[in-house]
Design an enzyme around this catalytic site. Structure first.
Site, PDB file in Angstrom:
ATOM      1  N   HIS A 291       0.814  -1.222   0.000  1.00  0.00           N
ATOM      2  CA  HIS A 291       0.000   0.000   0.000  1.00  0.00           C
ATOM      3  C   HIS A 291       0.846   1.269   0.000  1.00  0.00           C
ATOM      4  CE1 HIS A 291      -3.620  -2.480   1.694  1.00  0.00           C
ATOM      5  NE2 HIS A 291      -3.445  -2.641   0.408  1.00  0.00           N
TER       6      HIS A 291
ATOM      7  N   CYS B 140       3.250  20.588  -5.485  1.00  0.00           N
ATOM      8  CA  CYS B 140       4.368  20.221  -6.363  1.00  0.00           C
ATOM      9  C   CYS B 140       4.893  21.473  -7.079  1.00  0.00           C
ATOM     10  CB  CYS B 140       3.830  19.230  -7.388  1.00  0.00           C
ATOM     11  SG  CYS B 140       5.027  18.614  -8.551  1.00  0.00           S
TER      12      CYS B 140
ATOM     13  N   GLY C 281      -1.194  -9.682  12.385  1.00  0.00           N
ATOM     14  CA  GLY C 281      -1.864  -8.407  12.674  1.00  0.00           C
ATOM     15  C   GLY C 281      -2.654  -7.829  11.524  1.00  0.00           C
TER      16      GLY C 281
HETATM   17  P1  OAD Z   1      -7.103  -3.714  10.359  1.00  0.00           P
HETATM   18  O1  OAD Z   1      -7.291  -2.503  11.201  1.00  0.00           O
HETATM   19  O2  OAD Z   1      -8.191  -4.089   9.445  1.00  0.00           O
HETATM   20  O3  OAD Z   1      -6.790  -4.969  11.285  1.00  0.00           O
HETATM   21  C1  OAD Z   1      -5.811  -4.934  12.264  1.00  0.00           C
HETATM   22  C2  OAD Z   1      -5.681  -6.318  12.862  1.00  0.00           C
HETATM   23  O4  OAD Z   1      -4.637  -6.275  13.838  1.00  0.00           O
HETATM   24  C3  OAD Z   1      -6.927  -6.827  13.583  1.00  0.00           C
HETATM   25  O5  OAD Z   1      -7.204  -8.141  13.130  1.00  0.00           O
HETATM   26  C4  OAD Z   1      -6.539  -6.809  15.061  1.00  0.00           C
HETATM   27  O6  OAD Z   1      -7.169  -7.853  15.798  1.00  0.00           O
HETATM   28  C5  OAD Z   1      -5.040  -7.031  14.967  1.00  0.00           C
HETATM   29  N1  OAD Z   1      -4.243  -6.536  16.100  1.00  0.00           N
HETATM   30  C6  OAD Z   1      -4.462  -5.457  16.896  1.00  0.00           C
HETATM   31  N2  OAD Z   1      -3.466  -5.292  17.799  1.00  0.00           N
HETATM   32  C7  OAD Z   1      -2.587  -6.293  17.568  1.00  0.00           C
HETATM   33  C8  OAD Z   1      -1.335  -6.683  18.156  1.00  0.00           C
HETATM   34  N3  OAD Z   1      -0.786  -5.981  19.151  1.00  0.00           N
HETATM   35  N4  OAD Z   1      -0.706  -7.777  17.681  1.00  0.00           N
HETATM   36  C9  OAD Z   1      -1.265  -8.502  16.648  1.00  0.00           C
HETATM   37  N5  OAD Z   1      -2.424  -8.190  16.061  1.00  0.00           N
HETATM   38  C10 OAD Z   1      -3.079  -7.104  16.497  1.00  0.00           C
HETATM   39  O7  OAD Z   1      -5.709  -3.490   9.576  1.00  0.00           O
HETATM   40  P2  OAD Z   1      -5.204  -4.208   8.229  1.00  0.00           P
HETATM   41  O8  OAD Z   1      -5.643  -5.615   8.164  1.00  0.00           O
HETATM   42  O9  OAD Z   1      -3.756  -3.904   8.127  1.00  0.00           O
HETATM   43  O10 OAD Z   1      -5.573  -0.010   3.494  1.00  0.00           O
HETATM   44  O11 OAD Z   1      -5.976  -3.372   7.161  1.00  0.00           O
HETATM   45  C11 OAD Z   1      -5.745  -3.607   5.808  1.00  0.00           C
HETATM   46  C12 OAD Z   1      -5.891  -2.333   5.029  1.00  0.00           C
HETATM   47  O12 OAD Z   1      -7.154  -1.727   5.332  1.00  0.00           O
HETATM   48  C13 OAD Z   1      -4.905  -1.239   5.419  1.00  0.00           C
HETATM   49  O13 OAD Z   1      -3.649  -1.388   4.792  1.00  0.00           O
HETATM   50  C14 OAD Z   1      -5.596  -0.007   4.938  1.00  0.00           C
HETATM   51  C15 OAD Z   1      -6.984  -0.299   5.480  1.00  0.00           C
HETATM   52  O14 OAD Z   1      -8.024   0.314   4.848  1.00  0.00           O
HETATM   53  C16 OAD Z   1      -5.652   1.131   2.828  1.00  0.00           C
HETATM   54  O15 OAD Z   1      -5.669   2.211   3.398  1.00  0.00           O
HETATM   55  C17 OAD Z   1      -5.698   0.950   1.354  1.00  0.00           C
END
Ligand code: OAD
Length: 247
Positions: A121, A152, A191
């Site tokens: 991303h 820019c 995560g």
């Molecule tokens: P999410 O916010 O959807 O999910 C975060 C995950 O991390 C959840 O499953 C939590 O349970 C877990 N979590 C929280 N604290 C934690 C810890 N200390 N250790 C391990 N796990 C933990 O975030 P992403 O899956 O990264 O994209 O989201 C994917 C994409 O959605 C992001 O890159 C972003 C967002 O919209 C864009 O902006 C295009």
């Protein structure tokens, strides 16, 4: 107890594996002070992603999107890599981890000394012109000076070089990540809620090619019940330390 016996099995599998990759999401940076997107206290609880984080919204009303982007940036510029990032670096140094595919834009894997990182991303620490696509470095002082919005040399508005909703990761990063997923024997899914595609396809591709899915998360995710082989519940830093310390 279930976690403990799974850790023993996971350590044995990691020792045996020839090609391990990791897919990381916002949860790995929580211990660095960066909020996740979904769930309690997540960025999307406060900001509607359609209104603030869609490329069309950014083009129409960049000053509104920059409110959310500024909050995100303040967390990113104040963050340092945590134990989870450094444990992954250690796994790479041990020759056990080939690729880190991250959905995060915080640059913390690089700052922890990891290599072979695919940024699905993009990266917040670079600005990109939405008109001519020229790129510029971005730092804490420049962020603090917003508003006015950064522009820019061609006068186009600059946006962090991250993939917003309505945009897609680069073809090169998708191809590289899918190839890594096809050839790994273990994918560590750390995560991430597993809700955003095409990143969420990677564990599916790996599984189709007979890899084991090892998931580390504080909560079960979208993938846990139907895809994951070993679910290790806990914070990324704690669980990765347990694995690496037992190698
Ligand atoms: P999410 O916010 O959807 O999910 C975060 C995950 O991390 C959840 O499953 C939590 O349970 C877990 N979590 C929280 N604290 C934690 C810890 N200390 N250790 C391990 N796990 C933990 O975030 P992403 O899956 O990264 O994209 O989201 C994917 C994409 O959605 C992001 O890159 C972003 C967002 O919209 C864009 O902006 C295009």
């Amino acid at each position: 107890m279930e976690n403990e016996s799974n850790i023993i099995k996971v350590v044995a599998a990691v020792k045996k594996a020839k090609n391990i990759i990791a897919l990381t999401g916002a949860g790995i940076s929580v211990e660095s002070g960066i909020a996740t997107f979904r769930g309690k206290g997540g960025l999307w609880e406060k900001y509607d992603p359609e209104e603030y984080a869609h490329i069309i919204s950014f083009i129409k009303r960049p000053e509104k999107s920059w409110i959310m982007l500024k909050e995100m940036g303040e967390q990113i510029f104040n963050a340092k890599p945590n134990l989870a990032h450094t444990r992954l670096t250690k796994l790479q140094e041990m020759g056990k981890l080939n690729w880190i595919i991250t959905q995060n834009v915080d640059n913390l894997h690089q700052e922890a000394g990891s290599e072979h990182i695919i940024e699905f991303h993009g990266n917040y620490k670079t600005l990109r012109c939405i008109r001519c696509h020229k790129q510029f470095p971005f730092d804490k002082e420049q962020l603090a000076a917003i508003p006015p919005l950064p522009r820019c040399t061609c006068h186009g508005i600059l946006k962090p070089n991250v993939v917003l909703f309505g945009e897609v990761p680069s073809i090169e990063s998708i191809e590289l990540a899918e190839k890594a997923a096809m050839h790994c024997d273990i994918i560590l899914v750390i995560g991430t809620s597993g809700l955003v595609y095409p990143a969420a396809n990677l564990p599916i591709i790996a599984k189709r090619h007979h890899a084991s899915i090892i998931e580390i998360n504080t909560e079960p995710s979208e993938l846990t019940d139907y895809l994951t082989d070993y679910f290790l519940q806990g914070s990324a830093g704690d669980v990765l330390s347990k694995i690496v310390n037992n190698m």
